[in-house]
Design a protein around this motif. Structure first.
Motif, PDB file in Angstrom:
ATOM      1  N   GLU A 167      -0.175  31.719  32.275  1.00 12.33           N
ATOM      2  CA  GLU A 167       0.360  33.003  32.667  1.00 12.33           C
ATOM      3  C   GLU A 167       0.787  33.622  31.277  1.00 12.33           C
ATOM      4  O   GLU A 167       0.640  34.889  31.151  1.00 12.33           O
ATOM      5  CB  GLU A 167       1.301  32.858  33.590  1.00 12.33           C
ATOM      6  N   LEU A 168       1.475  32.887  30.498  1.00 16.45           N
ATOM      7  CA  LEU A 168       1.950  33.337  29.293  1.00 16.45           C
ATOM      8  C   LEU A 168       0.842  33.845  28.485  1.00 16.45           C
ATOM      9  O   LEU A 168       0.830  35.126  28.044  1.00 16.45           O
ATOM     10  CB  LEU A 168       2.729  32.229  28.282  1.00 16.45           C
ATOM     11  N   ILE A 169      -0.354  33.216  28.325  1.00 17.39           N
ATOM     12  CA  ILE A 169      -1.367  33.743  27.345  1.00 17.39           C
ATOM     13  C   ILE A 169      -2.264  35.112  28.060  1.00 17.39           C
ATOM     14  O   ILE A 169      -2.275  36.174  27.483  1.00 17.39           O
ATOM     15  CB  ILE A 169      -2.378  32.676  27.270  1.00 17.39           C
ATOM     16  N   ASN A 172      -1.223  43.233  25.156  1.00 17.69           N
ATOM     17  CA  ASN A 172      -1.700  43.379  23.861  1.00 17.69           C
ATOM     18  C   ASN A 172      -0.518  43.003  22.707  1.00 17.69           C
ATOM     19  O   ASN A 172      -0.208  43.598  21.766  1.00 17.69           O
ATOM     20  CB  ASN A 172      -2.010  44.732  23.479  1.00 17.69           C
ATOM     21  N   CYS A 173      -0.123  41.900  23.145  1.00 16.84           N
ATOM     22  CA  CYS A 173       0.952  41.258  21.906  1.00 16.84           C
ATOM     23  C   CYS A 173       0.518  39.779  21.454  1.00 16.84           C
ATOM     24  O   CYS A 173      -0.279  39.206  22.097  1.00 16.84           O
ATOM     25  CB  CYS A 173       2.403  41.214  22.575  1.00 16.84           C
ATOM     26  N   SER A 174       1.068  39.361  20.474  1.00 20.55           N
ATOM     27  CA  SER A 174       0.436  38.198  19.909  1.00 20.55           C
ATOM     28  C   SER A 174       1.269  37.069  20.314  1.00 20.55           C
ATOM     29  O   SER A 174       2.340  37.329  19.937  1.00 20.55           O
ATOM     30  CB  SER A 174       0.368  38.175  18.234  1.00 20.55           C
ATOM     31  N   VAL A 175       1.107  35.860  20.702  1.00 18.06           N
ATOM     32  CA  VAL A 175       1.718  34.612  20.986  1.00 18.06           C
ATOM     33  C   VAL A 175       0.983  33.639  20.602  1.00 18.06           C
ATOM     34  O   VAL A 175      -0.270  33.496  20.643  1.00 18.06           O
ATOM     35  CB  VAL A 175       1.779  34.753  22.466  1.00 18.06           C
ATOM     36  N   SER A 176       1.753  32.517  20.144  1.00 17.28           N
ATOM     37  CA  SER A 176       0.998  31.379  19.809  1.00 17.28           C
ATOM     38  C   SER A 176       1.850  30.335  20.577  1.00 17.28           C
ATOM     39  O   SER A 176       3.118  30.192  20.219  1.00 17.28           O
ATOM     40  CB  SER A 176       0.778  30.878  18.621  1.00 17.28           C
ATOM     41  N   VAL A 183      -2.559  26.843  20.407  1.00 17.41           N
ATOM     42  CA  VAL A 183      -3.148  28.142  21.221  1.00 17.41           C
ATOM     43  C   VAL A 183      -2.651  29.496  20.843  1.00 17.41           C
ATOM     44  O   VAL A 183      -1.489  29.707  20.546  1.00 17.41           O
ATOM     45  CB  VAL A 183      -2.862  28.049  22.718  1.00 17.41           C
ATOM     46  N   THR A 184      -3.592  30.421  20.738  1.00 16.20           N
ATOM     47  CA  THR A 184      -3.210  31.832  20.347  1.00 16.20           C
ATOM     48  C   THR A 184      -3.864  32.888  21.359  1.00 16.20           C
ATOM     49  O   THR A 184      -4.711  32.469  21.926  1.00 16.20           O
ATOM     50  CB  THR A 184      -3.797  32.056  18.731  1.00 16.20           C
ATOM     51  N   THR A 185      -3.153  33.884  21.080  1.00 16.07           N
ATOM     52  CA  THR A 185      -3.641  34.941  22.247  1.00 16.07           C
ATOM     53  C   THR A 185      -4.926  35.236  22.048  1.00 16.07           C
ATOM     54  O   THR A 185      -5.682  35.748  22.964  1.00 16.07           O
ATOM     55  CB  THR A 185      -2.814  36.061  22.168  1.00 16.07           C
ATOM     56  N   ASN A 186      -5.728  35.268  20.921  1.00 17.47           N
ATOM     57  CA  ASN A 186      -7.268  35.707  20.656  1.00 17.47           C
ATOM     58  C   ASN A 186      -8.210  34.785  21.451  1.00 17.47           C
ATOM     59  O   ASN A 186      -9.281  34.842  21.245  1.00 17.47           O
ATOM     60  CB  ASN A 186      -7.393  35.756  19.346  1.00 17.47           C
TER      61      ASN A 186
END
Length: 96
Positions: free
Chosen positions: A60-62, A69-73, A85-88
């Motif tokens: 769910e976070l990803i 459209n924000c960047s999370v790792s 893990v990255t958002t891309n």
């Protein structure tokens, strides 16, 4: 984003797998696919993922970060591997 996990040898002798999520799978499923590749085993032979990270929370976070459209790792350890893990949609799995 499709493709099979590809395994590389690092200069220190360790292994690294980069996994891209398939459109039909969740982040946690892609992680299990990558670990299965490194371990050369089936999913059922792996430890339960939720002992290291909440799979539904991670998924769910990803998903949410992609929608916004924000960047999370996210980084954690599972089965003796470092998972990043990255958002891309790219997941890097390295042994230590």
């Amino acid at each position: 984003m499709t493709g099979s996990p590809h395994r590389d040898r690092r200069p220190d002798g360790g292994s690294e797998v980069v996994v891209e999520e398939k459109p039909s799978e969740s982040t946690s499923q892609a992680i299990l696919r990558g670990i299965s590749t490194l371990e050369d085993t089936g999913y059922s032979d792996l430890e339960v993922l939720y002992e290291s990270v909440g799979p539904e929370s991670l998924n769910e976070l990803i998903r949410h970060s992609r929608r916004q459209n924000c960047s999370v790792s996210v980084a954690f350890r599972y089965e003796g591997y470092n998972i990043f893990v990255t958002t891309n949609g790219e997941i890097t799995i390295t042994d230590t």
